[in-house]
Design an enzyme around this catalytic site. Structure first.
Site, mmCIF file in Angstrom:
data_model
loop_
_atom_site.group_PDB
_atom_site.id
_atom_site.type_symbol
_atom_site.label_atom_id
_atom_site.label_comp_id
_atom_site.label_asym_id
_atom_site.label_seq_id
_atom_site.Cartn_x
_atom_site.Cartn_y
_atom_site.Cartn_z
ATOM 1 N N HIS A 63 -8.267 -4.861 -0.933
ATOM 2 C CA HIS A 63 -7.045 -4.125 -0.601
ATOM 3 C C HIS A 63 -6.219 -4.950 0.370
ATOM 4 C CE1 HIS A 63 -4.464 -0.615 -0.393
ATOM 5 N NE2 HIS A 63 -4.397 -0.794 0.928
ATOM 6 N N ASP A 65 -10.128 -3.371 -5.664
ATOM 7 C CA ASP A 65 -9.568 -2.716 -4.480
ATOM 8 C C ASP A 65 -10.377 -1.454 -4.178
ATOM 9 O OD1 ASP A 65 -8.022 -1.263 -2.630
ATOM 10 O OD2 ASP A 65 -6.131 -1.962 -3.479
ATOM 11 N N SER A 70 0.833 -1.199 0.000
ATOM 12 C CA SER A 70 0.000 0.000 0.000
ATOM 13 C C SER A 70 0.874 1.257 0.000
ATOM 14 C CB SER A 70 -0.968 -0.037 1.185
ATOM 15 O OG SER A 70 -1.989 0.919 1.040
#
Length: 340
Positions: free
Chosen positions: A305, A277, A149
């Protein structure tokens, strides 16, 4: 990566929330032992690095001491740590392979307030550079790096800006669910379900840390403006951007996004982004035209995600680290010890 979610785990939101909330503290086998090192930074601050202390089985102990074995380094996501579900899953897979594993915490993410009037951010490629060069100085084997991320965007920005020089430091890199277009991702999480669920979750700890930083350094920002922030954009505008040399949240999101730089990457790179996501809109993802020949794109239809739960009941988290580490391991085997 041909990932298919369990039938009952439908949609990007559920595929994101289930692993992060319900699987985080579920035992996945023998408990992993971690040991912590504190590294002093060049600017008088510190970061804490958690290392996998030993392999999973006694049979692996001989491999564990080999100096030439691969070292897998992970940069965590927003408000993440070595206890994040994805960190535990990657550490477990590394242990099963006989690899070393280390997770350097971004400043303020290891349960202790850092010393300087700064925190961490999505474009902190200078910090990434210092950390990776320190790992390289003390490790002679293959150095494999995963960014998750926020950590994935920062890692990709580092790889792009370093160009061919990155190959002198690391063997191969991978980014998982990285918000490579920060504006697209930031606005996506700031509306609808994301604004009602994910945003308050992040802001709860981010605001607490920011106020502790204000207590350290009075006048650093306006506490009333921070208290009124209801989106990551508003938080970044009052805290993250000015604290790290950006003019505004817009300036920060534009200059820190890795997507415009991806054609500059010269070392083996894997980008994993699921198309559902909820943090990273599919329309913002890079295509082949946006990356260099050194970059491989994996864009499975499902996964959420940093989710990718597996098994009929969705109780496993091994599919993602196994696939990513298989890919990284190919380059470790091909390049031997220190990259050339």
């Amino acid at each position: 990566m041909n990932y298919v979610a369990p039938r009952w785990l439908a949609g990007g939101h559920l595929q994101t929330i289930w692993p992060a909330v319900y699987l985080r503290h579920r035992p996945m086998g023998k408990q992993l032992a971690l040991r912590r090192e504190r590294w002093d930074t060049p600017d008088g601050d510190f970061i804490d690095v958690d290392w996998l202390a030993q392999p999973l089985t006694d049979a692996d102990s001989a491999n564990a001491e080999l100096p030439e074995r691969p070292l897998l380094v992970m940069f965590h996501g927003l408000e993440g740590s070595s206890s994040s579900h994805y960190a535990q899953a990657f550490a477990r897979d590394a242990a099963q392979r006989g690899w070393a594993f280390a997770l350097p915490h971004f400043r303020g993410c290891s349960e202790e307030l850092n010393h300087r009037p700064r925190a961490y951010h999505s474009g902190d490629h200078a910090e990434i550079d210092w950390v990776l060069r320190r790992f390289r100085a003390q490790h002679s084997g293959p150095l494999l790096v995963v960014g998750v991320s926020l950590g994935g965007n920062a890692l990709m920005l580092w790889a792009a800006l370093q160009g061919a020089a990155a190959k002198e430091v690391v063997t191969a890199v991978a980014a998982i669910c990285a918000p490579l277009d920060l504006a697209a991702a930031g606005h996506a999480i700031g509306r609808g379900f994301g604004r009602r669920s994910y945003t308050p979750m992040f802001l709860k700890t981010m605001k607490r840390k920011a106020l502790a930083k204000l207590k350290q350094f009075p006048g650093l920002f306006d506490a009333n403006v921070l208290a009124a922030a209801r989106t990551l954009y508003q938080f970044d505008d009052v805290f993250t951007a000015p604290l790290h040399g950006f003019d505004s949240a817009d300036d920060y999101w534009a200059r820190a996004s890795a997507k415009p730089q991806l054609k500059k990457i010269k070392l083996p790179t894997l980008l994993v982004n699921s198309l559902n996501d909820p943090f990273v809109p599919a329309v913002s993802l890079p295509g082949p035209q946006d990356v260099s020949d050194s970059v491989t794109l994996w864009q499975p239809r499902e996964g959420g995600h940093v989710g990718f739960a597996e098994g009929r009941l969705g109780l496993g988290l091994g599919a993602l680290p196994q696939s990513v580490n298989d890919w990284l391991g190919t380059f470790a085997a091909a390049n031997g010890s220190r990259p050339t």
